[in-house]
Scaffold this motif. Structure first.
Motif, PDB file in Angstrom:
ATOM      1  N   GLU A 377       0.830  -1.209   0.000  1.00 18.20           N
ATOM      2  CA  GLU A 377       0.000   0.000   0.000  1.00 18.20           C
ATOM      3  C   GLU A 377       0.864   1.258   0.000  1.00 18.20           C
ATOM      4  OE1 GLU A 377      -2.820  -0.028   3.122  1.00 18.20           O
ATOM      5  OE2 GLU A 377      -3.912  -1.785   2.376  1.00 18.20           O
ATOM      6  N   GLU A 379       3.884   1.487  -1.429  1.00 23.00           N
ATOM      7  CA  GLU A 379       4.448   1.625  -2.776  1.00 23.00           C
ATOM      8  C   GLU A 379       3.403   2.079  -3.782  1.00 23.00           C
ATOM      9  OE1 GLU A 379       7.895  -1.833  -2.313  1.00 23.00           O
ATOM     10  OE2 GLU A 379       6.171  -2.162  -3.605  1.00 23.00           O
ATOM     11  N   ARG A 380       2.150   1.624  -3.631  1.00 19.50           N
ATOM     12  CA  ARG A 380       1.122   1.956  -4.604  1.00 19.50           C
ATOM     13  C   ARG A 380       0.447   3.295  -4.312  1.00 19.50           C
ATOM     14  NH1 ARG A 380      -3.220  -2.551  -6.121  1.00 19.50           N
ATOM     15  NH2 ARG A 380      -1.275  -3.449  -6.907  1.00 19.50           N
ATOM     16  N   TYR A 381       0.096   3.536  -3.018  1.00 20.15           N
ATOM     17  CA  TYR A 381      -0.688   4.726  -2.687  1.00 20.15           C
ATOM     18  C   TYR A 381       0.071   5.724  -1.808  1.00 20.15           C
ATOM     19  CZ  TYR A 381      -4.296   1.392  -4.055  1.00 20.15           C
ATOM     20  OH  TYR A 381      -5.033   0.459  -4.728  1.00 20.15           O
ATOM     21  N   ASN A 382       1.331   5.404  -1.478  1.00 13.93           N
ATOM     22  CA  ASN A 382       2.161   6.271  -0.628  1.00 13.93           C
ATOM     23  C   ASN A 382       1.539   6.447   0.758  1.00 13.93           C
ATOM     24  OD1 ASN A 382       4.543   7.718  -0.254  1.00 13.93           O
ATOM     25  ND2 ASN A 382       3.575   9.668  -0.747  1.00 13.93           N
ATOM     26  N   HIS A 383       0.904   5.393   1.276  1.00 11.16           N
ATOM     27  CA  HIS A 383       0.342   5.423   2.622  1.00 11.16           C
ATOM     28  C   HIS A 383       1.469   5.187   3.625  1.00 11.16           C
ATOM     29  CE1 HIS A 383      -4.010   4.368   1.220  1.00 11.16           C
ATOM     30  NE2 HIS A 383      -3.601   5.547   0.816  1.00 11.16           N
ATOM     31  N   GLU A 442      -0.798   5.067   8.669  1.00 10.16           N
ATOM     32  CA  GLU A 442      -0.943   6.515   8.461  1.00 10.16           C
ATOM     33  C   GLU A 442      -0.377   7.296   9.658  1.00 10.16           C
ATOM     34  OE1 GLU A 442      -1.705   7.864   5.819  1.00 10.16           O
ATOM     35  OE2 GLU A 442      -2.827   6.417   4.615  1.00 10.16           O
TER      36      GLU A 442
END
Length: 512
Positions: A377, A379-383, A442
């Motif tokens: 998550e 890597e994909r959404y920068n969470h 987060e």
């Protein structure tokens, strides 16, 4: 603001964005600045003005593709025009080509009166230059015909001599078939199919093989397949597979009792018969053992329970059994070895579980999987997320001074503190021994430090009691943040190093 002011701001915007002063770029920048200034300029609303003249489908696509400029609108409309069918003639030609292919396919595989009549009508249709809609309608008639056509009745003609191939179905219906022809009626086929499928249902073996399930489903739906030679081989294979599964199941069921039960029965019966002090209870045990010889394949749990009862009764009622067990120490060792193997398998099963059996938190295996998901998550959404490592200080001394039961009680109590301080989205687990991990979604390093400090303070103030005695417990913490590290490995290493620093610098502290 005046138009001149907006023009200056538009030119300034292009300079800041590094764009050339072209008409398209200037128009875009001018419209953005005018909208920002709250000025409604007609030149900036051309797209909306033309948009309302299009149908709802085009308007929806313009919104979906976020068309903002006239240039983008022009490219969108050109793209739509390029995808439009070229002409009625090409459409008709394509329909006729597909239609002709379907007719050739049907004629190639069928010898049927209905097919011949439909073919003649189709030829007339082509000669009369029909419309594309009419051609497509006839093409669908051919598709329906070949899809629903059933030629299984042809199998019945092989041993009945010459027939009229212009109408094979009518020929078969007009034949007088005697009972000696051994043709099975549809109703009989359904009954046979039902019996066959019932024979393939699991009997001893509880598992259902995919191959058996497939053939059973096919026969249920179409009992006439029983007349097909090709299906015969599948049925034989399914029956053989069913038998093989049952044999394997029986073999597995009696494997642990095979030999052992017979030897134990004979030995105990012999001891009972040689005993001068046989009681009524021992005689009942003898009857039970004889029953085992008559029905060796019994339920495992029942067999285990009865054998255990037999062993207890013999231990209580005869000294001979006790002496015999001592003389056969080797067999006892073999049984102990089996117990060790079972304990190892149980340990392996616990390791494969995702829950730590003591603290009821996630175990190391589960933490590794959840960290991998969190990394995906990121890597994909920068969470972003943070990791906090906890280690109970001087925990070995607790085990040495108070015992492992006290250590287990403290670990469980600490796990409850972690759960109480964590959010629903946070992941808490036992990393190993007295080391724990918190994965905070987060959350940056500052938030991780706040969480760690809350836990540390609560542990320091907590009253850890064991058998009426208070045990002083503190915890050291190391925190690291994912966005500040190039990989998940370096993140974990940083958290571990911070934990080591906290231990080195005096314990009962948080380092990041």
């Amino acid at each position: 603001m005046t138009i001149q002011g907006i023009i200056k701001k538009a030119v300034k915007r292009l300079e800041l964005e590094g764009k050339l002063l072209t008409p398209d770029f200037y128009t875009e920048a001018f419209c953005k600045e005018s909208a920002k200034a709250g000025m409604n300029v007609e030149d900036c609303s051309h797209v909306e003005k033309f948009k309302v003249t299009l149908n709802k489908e085009f308007q929806k696509e313009l919104t979906q593709y976020r068309i903002k400029t006239m240039s983008e609108l022009a490219r969108f409309l050109i793209s739509k025009l390029n995808r439009t069918n070229s002409s009625h003639c090409s459409s008709l030609l394509e329909s006729q080509t597909i239609f002709t292919k379907r007719v050739l396919q049907v004629v190639e595989v069928l010898h049927n009166k209905e097919a011949s009549e439909l073919a003649k009508k189709s030829i007339d249709l082509l000669n009369n230059e029909a419309s594309a809609a009419q051609v497509d309608q006839f093409r669908q008639l051919w598709v329906n015909f070949i899809t629903t056509y059933d030629d299984t009745f042809l199998e019945k003609l092989k041993s009945l001599g010459h027939v009229d191939i212009t109408d094979l179905k009518k020929s078969i219906e007009s034949l007088k078939i005697s009972s000696s022809d051994n043709l099975v009626a549809p109703m009989e086929l359904s009954s046979i199919a039902s019996l066959l499928v019932s024979s393939l249902v699991p009997s001893i073996a509880s598992s259902v093989n995919e191959k058996i399930a497939d053939i059973s489903q096919k026969i249920k739906k179409n009992p006439s397949l029983l007349e097909s030679v090709s299906v015969e081989a599948e049925i034989k294979s399914a029956i053989s597979l069913r038998i093989a599964l049952d044999k394997q199941s029986v073999k597995d069921m009696i494997k642990s009792l095979d030999g052992v039960l017979d030897k134990l029965s004979l030995r105990l019966i012999d001891m009972i018969e040689r005993s001068d002090n046989s009681t009524v209870e021992i005689q009942k045990i003898k009857v039970e053992l004889e029953a085992y010889n008559e029905d060796p394949i019994t339920n495992f749990k029942i067999a285990h329970k009865k054998l255990f009862t037999i062993a207890v009764a013999l231990e209580e009622n005869t000294q001979a059994l006790s002496k015999d067990l001592k003389n056969h120490n080797g067999e006892v060792k073999a049984l102990s070895k089996k117990i060790e193997i079972l304990e190892e398998e149980l340990k392996k099963t616990r390791e494969e579980s995702k829950e730590d059996f003591l603290t009821k938190l996630y175990n190391r295996r589960a933490l590794d999987e959840l960290i991998t998901i969190q990394e995906s998550e990121f890597e994909r959404y920068n969470h972003n997320f943070s990791i906090v490592m906890f280690d109970l200080d001087y925990f070995k001394a607790v085990n040495d001074n108070y015992g492992h039961d006290a250590g287990d009680a403290i670990l469980s109590a600490f796990a409850k503190i972690l759960k109480a301080e964590a959010r629903n989205v946070d992941i808490i687990g036992r990393f190993g021994g007295e080391e724990f991990m918190a994965l905070l979604e987060e959350t940056n390093v500052e938030g991780g430090v706040i969480f760690a400090e809350k836990v540390r303070a609560k542990v320091q103030k907590a009253r850890f009691m064991y058998k009426g005695e208070r045990i002083e417990v503190t915890v050291s913490c190391g925190v690291s943040e994912r966005s500040k590290h190039p990989s998940i490995d370096t993140l974990l290493k940083a958290a571990d190093e911070n934990l080591y620093k906290a231990k080195k610098d005096g314990r009962n502290r948080v380092e990041h």
